[in-house]
Structures are given as structure tokens and as C-alpha cells.
Design a protein around this motif. Structure first.
Motif, PDB file in Angstrom:
ATOM      1  N   GLU A 243       0.848  -1.189   0.000  1.00  0.00           N
ATOM      2  CA  GLU A 243       0.000   0.000   0.000  1.00  0.00           C
ATOM      3  C   GLU A 243       0.889   1.246   0.000  1.00  0.00           C
ATOM      4  O   GLU A 243       2.096   1.149   0.242  1.00  0.00           O
ATOM      5  CB  GLU A 243      -0.893  -0.011   1.250  1.00  0.00           C
ATOM      6  CG  GLU A 243      -1.831  -1.199   1.347  1.00  0.00           C
ATOM      7  CD  GLU A 243      -2.968  -1.132   0.334  1.00  0.00           C
ATOM      8  OE1 GLU A 243      -3.113  -0.067  -0.320  1.00  0.00           O
ATOM      9  OE2 GLU A 243      -3.682  -2.143   0.172  1.00  0.00           O
ATOM     10  N   GLY A 270       3.258   3.097  -3.531  1.00  0.00           N
ATOM     11  CA  GLY A 270       3.775   2.081  -2.630  1.00  0.00           C
ATOM     12  C   GLY A 270       5.121   1.573  -3.118  1.00  0.00           C
ATOM     13  O   GLY A 270       5.792   2.210  -3.932  1.00  0.00           O
ATOM     14  N   THR A 322       2.622  -1.325   7.076  1.00  0.00           N
ATOM     15  CA  THR A 322       2.044  -1.071   5.754  1.00  0.00           C
ATOM     16  C   THR A 322       1.435  -2.359   5.203  1.00  0.00           C
ATOM     17  O   THR A 322       2.049  -3.433   5.278  1.00  0.00           O
ATOM     18  CB  THR A 322       3.138  -0.566   4.778  1.00  0.00           C
ATOM     19  OG1 THR A 322       3.733   0.610   5.316  1.00  0.00           O
ATOM     20  CG2 THR A 322       2.545  -0.258   3.408  1.00  0.00           C
ATOM     21  N   ARG A 325      -0.654  -5.083  -1.027  1.00  0.00           N
ATOM     22  CA  ARG A 325      -1.718  -5.151  -2.024  1.00  0.00           C
ATOM     23  C   ARG A 325      -1.697  -6.466  -2.788  1.00  0.00           C
ATOM     24  O   ARG A 325      -2.740  -7.021  -3.122  1.00  0.00           O
ATOM     25  CB  ARG A 325      -1.582  -3.991  -3.020  1.00  0.00           C
ATOM     26  CG  ARG A 325      -1.930  -2.632  -2.470  1.00  0.00           C
ATOM     27  CD  ARG A 325      -2.427  -1.703  -3.578  1.00  0.00           C
ATOM     28  NE  ARG A 325      -1.486  -1.607  -4.698  1.00  0.00           N
ATOM     29  CZ  ARG A 325      -0.641  -0.604  -4.881  1.00  0.00           C
ATOM     30  NH1 ARG A 325      -0.586   0.382  -4.004  1.00  0.00           N
ATOM     31  NH2 ARG A 325       0.156  -0.581  -5.925  1.00  0.00           N
TER      32      ARG A 325
END
Length: 816
Positions: A243, A270, A322, A325
Motif C-alpha cells: 500500500e 507504494g 504497511t 496489495r
């Protein structure tokens, strides 16, 4: 793009990834527009689409650097040419170091950049942090900044190359699976004639003059079908996309932390976080890769990836908080030596390979595609591609079990410190000489070349027979120094069984060799001729000795790694109608080198042959009896001392070796050969002698027939080189050097400076015990002639990881 296949194309390219599209683009650009590219799925769907997209031009060799430099230049201009964006952005790169060993590597990298006229700057940890604010720097010793590094979108790049290829006249067909090749001729002279392809369940035949195998991890299976060696194996390769992270922006440089096995690049705010874990995961063998396998990933393996993620969090602490994804686990193909495969395959004319890119396919694709296209069009490479030439491997390298073992190690070493004498450990021992066990019992520390187990150095009694890796002087150096002293003052025996050995015999053998050899081999039987094999450009393709055995029979002896390449080169230049046969006899004979001032004293009591200077002069070869054995003794040396190379039938090798040892010969290894040959200024193929240099630059015109009337391949170009030398002007010239100080250890690759200005690079270096310092060879460039006077004027230094040491350079060897 069409799926309607023509019945014929001049060139068929198999594979629509970044390599295949680059080859098609460059072939069409060279005027070969009748090109058909076939992709079994959609363009980029195999390995290309999930590549990280890093483009770092600076490589370990000049030829590799120039190749990727061209890639970067191409990627930056493709959108303007094709209208298709590539996503290329020149953002620069930072490589950080946690250890002093890594800092030495980075200092050497900076020196390489200076040798290649590239920008590179050494950084403090604070400076590195300024360029990459999200990075923790408290454990760093330093870094380097590479402003030429960039990133690109792999799929967009492939589409741009494909569009460019079509704009230039090439055709591209998707959803076409290549089932196999069609071949004509016999084993002595096969040629590819086309491909069998499947479209919507129907089989089609497409005739072709040339087929280029850019099938990625499927390339080996395609080669296996026609008995062609394409040694690669897939391994799982991991990265994640995170992310967004504060401070991460599109212009953020690429960052590599090799001590943590990781790399980082920006993607949509990211980070792409990937790496090369030290214990890799091989995937399926090439023949078992499923079909279809389009835009597919493998199962997530967080446990295996954890070693990389833990190190990534250490370098970028924000990653601890973090989200991720996407987890990418995509298979990629790797080769046994971490270099890709390029070129026309031996034994099957018209079949070219561009595959096995070891996670550097995106960076290499532009340059590799151009180089391979030029090879197709011209019939031979236009630059030095020896390090990536598919002919560096032999059929035994295609064994899938061997490949699986080796590739796991190769991937794991991707970010390891690149020690100069690193020996791979997996899939060994492999090819063993008949005296291997005796050498092991004597303390041999083995290395490997072309699969052969070769003694690098011998550990004395009571010492552990192992290599240590260091940038400085290694623990084994005193052992090699003792071997050097024995060879220079007494007698030593070297196991040189790995020499490549060929017999060329039969009607037309002399004429064949007279054309391909630059020296004159029309000598009396029993004489040995040292000669290069040159290409049309007058540069090196091989460096070997030729012994005339009879009127139409010759024995050729070459370097260990050159077997497949040499045989292929010779066969390519077989004269029309020549009935001679060329046979590889490498494994039929051991070779024991007996070298040193006492070598005659050792050998003479064992034979009834007269070994005196008058009866057995230098460059003489005869079959003699030695003890119970009958063997070929050749008075030849690569160490610069009195000596004979004994070519012994393998079944008689152990007895012969025992005789030599009983006579007092000291065991010595290849590290000693390296030192001794450099003290004498002897050149080596692949380092001093490459397709980028000819005999004029290498100082070996005397080893050609240029001053005589004999015609030979490359003569016209060689005459031009000599005329250019006589006319003056900027050029390169090979010189010998000795470092003034005994303190530094040189390994090759070091920068050479004159009056503080880069003028060249060391090609080979080693400790010279007789010289009392490191010695070596290197090419220097100069705006005028490289003369004795210019060299004698001094001011030369070698850069050893940032420390500069004075050196004496000369056209004469230190112990000439």
C-alpha cells in the motif's frame, strides 16, 4: 494482430515476451521484414508481465554494460517512435552496504563505472538517506549512486516493441502454440526448416530459414525435442507490492540492499519489495510446465518469503505497518552460471536462442534483441558475446537433475558478495580426471571449469583443503606461492586433463586448417603451431595449438571451456567438399603438465627418447614411451619454463602420475598456472583474447602468417588493423604490469589510471611470487601510439577498491 498463419516466413520467432518482441523489432529494423512472431498466449503473458522492471546499465563487464546501456536508450525513445508508452523513467539507483566486504565491492563497482565512462558516486550513509528518506541508515557503512538506473513497465515495453516490429513490417500472431521444429539433413549437417504450430486445435506447418527460440522457461523443452542444449530451469521468484507509504513518489530511485537480499522500487505510491533469497526454490522441470500457463502465478509462500520481508522491514521500517496489495510468486528461468543464453545453436543451423535471462530480462532485452538480430543477419556476433554464448555449455549441461541442483544455488547467489574466485558448490563433483582421487588425497582444493573438477591449489599436510573468500590476500596464497617456487626452481606436475582436444584428419584437412588458422600450420609432422582462429573482423574466436601428426592429420588443443564453441566454429568453416573428419577426443586422454627446470631430469630416465634441446626442441610433439605407458609428449608451456605436456590415454594416467610423483614432482594447481602465465605475459582466451580484440591489439601478430602470403579467414581485416596502428591515432593495446607495492591483492577488473585519468582496465591479475607483487595484463587506451616510451614515462596506477597503487606498465612481460 493476426492468428492467420502464412505457410512461410523468412524468420519465425517463438515467444512473445520482451525478448521475442525485441528480436522481431530489431530484425525488421535491419531489413529482414519477413518475420513472424508466434506467441502461445497473449504478448508478455509468460514471465515478462510479472517482472519487476528494473533497468541498471552498469554490469560486471564492459560488453554487458554496453548492452544494457543500449536498452535504456531504446526504452527512452520507443514511445516517440511507436506512440506506445513504455513507462520508462530514469530515476537513478542506490546500492547500500552493511559490511566492509560489501563496501569493497561497491568501491570496485565505482571503479568499473570510471573504466566504462559511466557516472557513479560513492555516498555516505547520510547521503544515501537523503536520496531515499524512508530508508533506515543506522547500520550502513556507505552506498553508491548510479544516476543511469531506471525503471520500466514490462508489459507496456513489450507492447511498444511489438508495435514497433509491426510498423517495420513484422507479423505477430497470438494464441499460436509451437509444437516443435522441422529439421532437414543428417547429424553431420542438420538445418531447421520451420515450425509445427497449433491454432484453435489445428496443426499448421510454417516453413522458415531461421527459427529464434525466445520461449522463456519453455525454451529448453523446445530445444530438447531436436537434441539442442538450452540449459535452463525455472525457479520461484517472489515480490510484493505494498500500500502507499509516506514519502514514496514516482521519482524515488531504485534501492538495492544486497546484504539483505532485497530491492525496492516505487509503484503507485507504494513499494515493490523483492529479492533473491539465499536458499532458492526451484520450480518444475522444463518438460512439465503446464499448458496453458498465461498470466498465472504460483501459490503464495509467506514462510519462504519471510527471510526477505524481515530484511526489508529492517531497511524500510515503515513496512512493518504497511499493508500488502499483492503477493507475486512468478516462475522465471535461470541458467547454470547466471548468464543468459544467446546465439545460434551448435549442430542445428538456423536455430537461434535468446532465453534464460536470470531476472535481468527487462534490462537486457533491448541490447540482447539487437545483438541476436545482428547475429542472425550477419551470421556471427558483431561484439564480444562469449560470456552469454549458448555454445559455452555442452550436452551434459542439459540434465534436468543437474540443472535443478545448480539453479537453486545460482539464484541464491544473485545478491551475494561476488568473490573473485567464487566456486559453485552444487552438482559436484561432476567430470573427474583419472587422477582425481590421487589429487584429492594430496590435498587438492578443486574448482570447476566446463564441469571438470580441477585442482586450484594444494593444501599442505595438516591444513584444511578449502577455499576462503576475501578481497585481500587469501589463506591459500602461501600454498600457491610454494607451488610457484617449485615450478620456477625445480619441477611440478599439473593435471591439465580438462584441455579441449580435437583430431582433424582425412582428405582436405590441411586446406581446411590453413583457411581457419591465422598462422601457417603447413609444417613438418611433429611440429606444433600456436595460432588464433579469427573472424571476418580480424578478432579472436579461439586461441589454440595445432600439432601436425601426418600429411592430413592434426591434433588441436584448446582451453577447457571452449570445446563446443571451437568445434562449432570449425564446422561452420568446413570447405565445400572437404572429406576430413573432426573428432572430439577430450575425454580419451588425460594431460599431465611436467614443468620446471628439472623436468628433463625427471623425465629422461623414464624414456628411451632423447629429450635434449637439439633432439626435442620447443614446439615439438612425439609419441614416446614413458615407463610402461606410450603417450604423446609435447614440448610446450603455459608457465614459461622448460616442460612437456604429456597426453596420456586415460587408462594409463594413474601409473604415469605415480611415476612423476616418485620422481619428485610437486603437485601444483591452476592458481599457480595463472600466476606464472601472467609473469610471462601469456594471454588467455575469454579475457585478453576476445571477439572485441585482434592480434594487433593483443600484441600477437607474430602468431599469424600476416607477413607471409598465406590467405586465411580475417586476413583483410587484420591488415587494416596493422595499417591503422602504423598510422597512429587512438587505440587500445594490451600491456603487462607489475604493482610497485607487495601489499595489495589484485584479481582482475581493476581500473588503470595514468596521471589520475582512467586509461584502461585489468583483464587478468594474480600474485606473482617471483615478481614479489601482483602482476597482470590489461588493455590501455591512448590518443596516440601505445609505445615503450609512453609506457616508460610512468604515472600509472591501479585502483584497488578505492586505494591507488603505482604500477609499472610495459609491452614486455615482467619475466620475459
Amino acid at each position: 494482430m493476426t492468428t492467420e498463419l502464412p505457410s512461410r516466413a523468412r524468420v519465425v520467432v517463438v515467444g512473445g515476451g520482451v525478448i521475442g518482441t525485441s528480436v522481431a523489432y530489431h530484425l525488421a529494423g535491419l531489413g529482414w521484414t519477413d518475420v513472424l512472431l508466434l506467441e502461445q498466449g497473449s504478448l508478455s503473458c509468460g514471465t515478462t508481465w510479472h517482472a519487476a522492471g528494473l533497468v541498471g546499465p552498469l554490469r560486471a563487464s564492459e560488453s554487458g554494460t554496453r548492452l544494457v546501456q543500449y536498452s535504456a536508450e531504446l526504452y527512452s525513445s520507443l514511445e516517440a517512435e511507436t506512440g506506445q508508452a513504455t513507462g520508462y523513467r530514469n530515476v537513478g539507483g542506490v546500492i547500500v552496504a552493511r559490511t566492509e566486504d560489501r563496501m569493497v565491492q561497491l568501491r570496485r563497482t565505482a571503479a568499473n563505472a570510471a573504466a566504462y565512462d559511466m557516472e557513479c558516486e560513492l555516498l555516505t550513509p547520510r547521503q544515501a538517506g537523503d536520496l531515499w528518506p524512508a530508508m533506515a541508515t543506522d547500520d550502513l557503512l556507505g552506498a553508491i549512486w548510479l544516476p543511469g538506473d531506471g525503471k520500466v513497465n514490462p508489459t507496456d515495453l513489450t507492447m511498444a516493441l511489438a508495435r514497433g516490429a509491426r510498423m517495420r513490417g513484422a507479423r505477430i500472431a497470438e494464441r499460436v502454440r509451437v509444437l516443435g521444429l522441422t529439421v532437414a539433413g543428417t547429424a553431420a549437417g542438420r538445418r531447421v526448416t520451420g515450425v509445427r504450430a497449433e491454432v484453435a486445435g489445428e496443426e499448421h506447418l510454417v516453413e522458415a530459414e531461421v527459427v529464434v527460440n525466445c520461449a522463456g522457461q519453455w525454451a529448453k523443452a523446445l530445444g530438447d525435442q531436436v537434441g539442442v542444449t538450452v540449459p535452463l530451469h525455472s525457479a520461484e521468484h517472489f515480490y510484493v507490492v505494498t500500500e502507499p507509504i509516506a514519502g514514496v513518489h514516482p521519482g524515488l530511485p531504485i534501492m538495492r540492499d544486497p546484504d539483505g537480499w532485497t530491492y525496492f522500487k516505487e509503484e503507485v505510491g507504494g513499494l515493490v519489495v523483492g529479492g533473491f533469497e539465499p536458499e532458492a526454490k526451484p520450480w518444475r522441470s522444463p518438460a512439465t510446465i503446464p499448458y496453458p500457463f498465461e498470466f498465472q502465478l504460483l501459490e503464495e509462500d509467506w514462510e519462504h518469503f519471510s527471510v526477505l520481508m524481515d530484511e526489508a522491514v529492517r531497511r524500510v521500517p515503515a513496512l512493518a505497518d504497511t499493508g500488502v496489495r499483492k503477493f507475486y510468486n512468478g516462475p522465471e528461468s535461470f541458467t547454470p552460471d547466471n548468464q543468459f543464453l544467446l546465439g545460434e545453436t551448435p549442430g542445428l543451423r538456423g536455430f537461434f536462442v535468446g532465453a534464460g535471462f536470470n531476472s535481468v530480462g527487462i534490462a537486457s532485452a533491448g541490447g540482447a534483441g539487437r545483438a541476436l538480430a545482428e547475429w542472425v543477419v550477419e551470421g556471427e556476433p558483431s561484439t564480444d558475446l562469449v560470456g552469454v554464448d549458448v555454445r559455452r555449455f555442452a550436452p551434459f549441461n542439459a540434465n534436468n537433475t543437474w540443472l535443478r541442483s545448480r539453479v537453486a544455488e545460482v539464484l541464491g547467489l544473485h545478491y551475494a558478495v561476488p568473490w573473485p574466485n567464487r566456486e559453485l558448490e552444487t552438482a559436484r563433483p561432476f567430470r573427474c580426471s583419472p587422477v582425481h582421487d590421487r589429487l584429492a588425497a594430496a590435498g587438492a582444493v578443486f574448482g570447476s571449469k566446463m564441469g571438470w573438477e580441477r585442482p586450484n591449489v594444494f593444501a599442505p599436510a595438516g591444513s584444511q583443503a578449502r577455499l576462503d573468500y576475501t578481497w585481500g590476500k587469501p589463506s591459500w596464497l602461501p600454498w600457491s606461492a610454494a607451488e610457484q617456487r617449485a615450478t620456477r626452481s625445480d619441477v611440478a606436475v599439473f593435471d591439465q586433463t580438462s584441455f579441449s582436444k580435437y583430431v582433424l584428419a582425412g582428405p582436405g584437412a590441411l586446406g581446411w586448417l590453413q583457411w581457419v588458422c591465422a598462422n601457417d600450420v603447413d609444417v613438418e609432422p611433429g611440429q606444433v603451431v600456436y595460432t588464433p582462429l579469427l573472424n571476418r573482423r580480424g578478432t579472436y574466436e579461439a586461441d589454440l595449438t595445432v600439432t601436425r601428426v601426418g600429411p592430413e592429420e592434426f591434433l588441436l588443443v584448446s582451453s577447457s571451456a571452449a570445446t563446443v564453441r571451437d568445434l562449432d566454429w570449425l564446422e561452420r568453416h568446413r570447405p565445400d567438399g572437404c572429406g576430413a573428419t573432426l573428432t572430439d577426443v577430450t575425454t580419451a586422454h588425460a594431460v599431465l603438465g611436467v614443468m620446471g627446470p628439472r623436468s628433463r631430469d625427471l623425465l629422461q630416465p623414464l624414456t628411451d627418447a632423447d629429450l635434449g634441446d637439439e633432439a626435442f626442441p620447443f614446439a615439438t610433439s612425439r609419441v614416446v614411451s614413458l615407463g610402461f605407458a606410450t603417450l604423446r609428449a609435447t614440448r610446450m608451456t603455459y608457465v614459461g619454463e622448460l616442460g612437456w605436456e604429456l597426453m596420456v590415454p586415460v587408462e594409463l594416467a594413474t601409473g604415469t602420475y605415480d611415476l612423476l610423483k616418485a620422481g619428485g614432482a610437486t603437485d601444483a594447481g591452476y592458481y599457480t598456472i595463472e600466476s606464472l602465465r601472467l609473469e610471462k605475459g601469456y594471454r588467455a582466451f575469454g579475457r585478453e583474447l576476445t571477439p572485441d580484440y585482434g592480434p594487433v591489439e593483443a600484441g600477437l601478430v607474430f602468431a599469424t602468417a600476416l607477413s607471409r602470403g598465406k590467405e586465411f579467414l580475417g586476413r583483410a581485416a587484420l591488415e587494416t588493423h596493422r595499417a591503422a596502428l602504423a598510422a597512429g591515432g587512438r587505440r587500445r593495446r594490451l600491456v603487462s604490469f607489475v604493482v610497485d607495492s607487495p601489499e595489495p591483492m589484485l584479481w582482475g577488473g581493476e581500473l588503470v589510471l595514468r596521471a589520475g585519468v582512467p586509461v584502461g582496465q585489468v583483464t587478468s591479475a594474480a600474485w606473482g611470487e617471483t615478481a614479489g607483487a601482483c602482476v597482470g595484463l590489461g588493455y590501455l587506451r591512448h590518443d596516440g601510439p601505445v609505445t615503450h616510451d609512453w609506457l616508460a614515462s610512468g604515472g600509472f596506477e591501479v585502483d584497488v577498491a578505492g586505494e591507488r597503487y603505482a604500477a609499472r606498465c610495459s609491452l614486455r612481460a615482467p619475466l620475459a
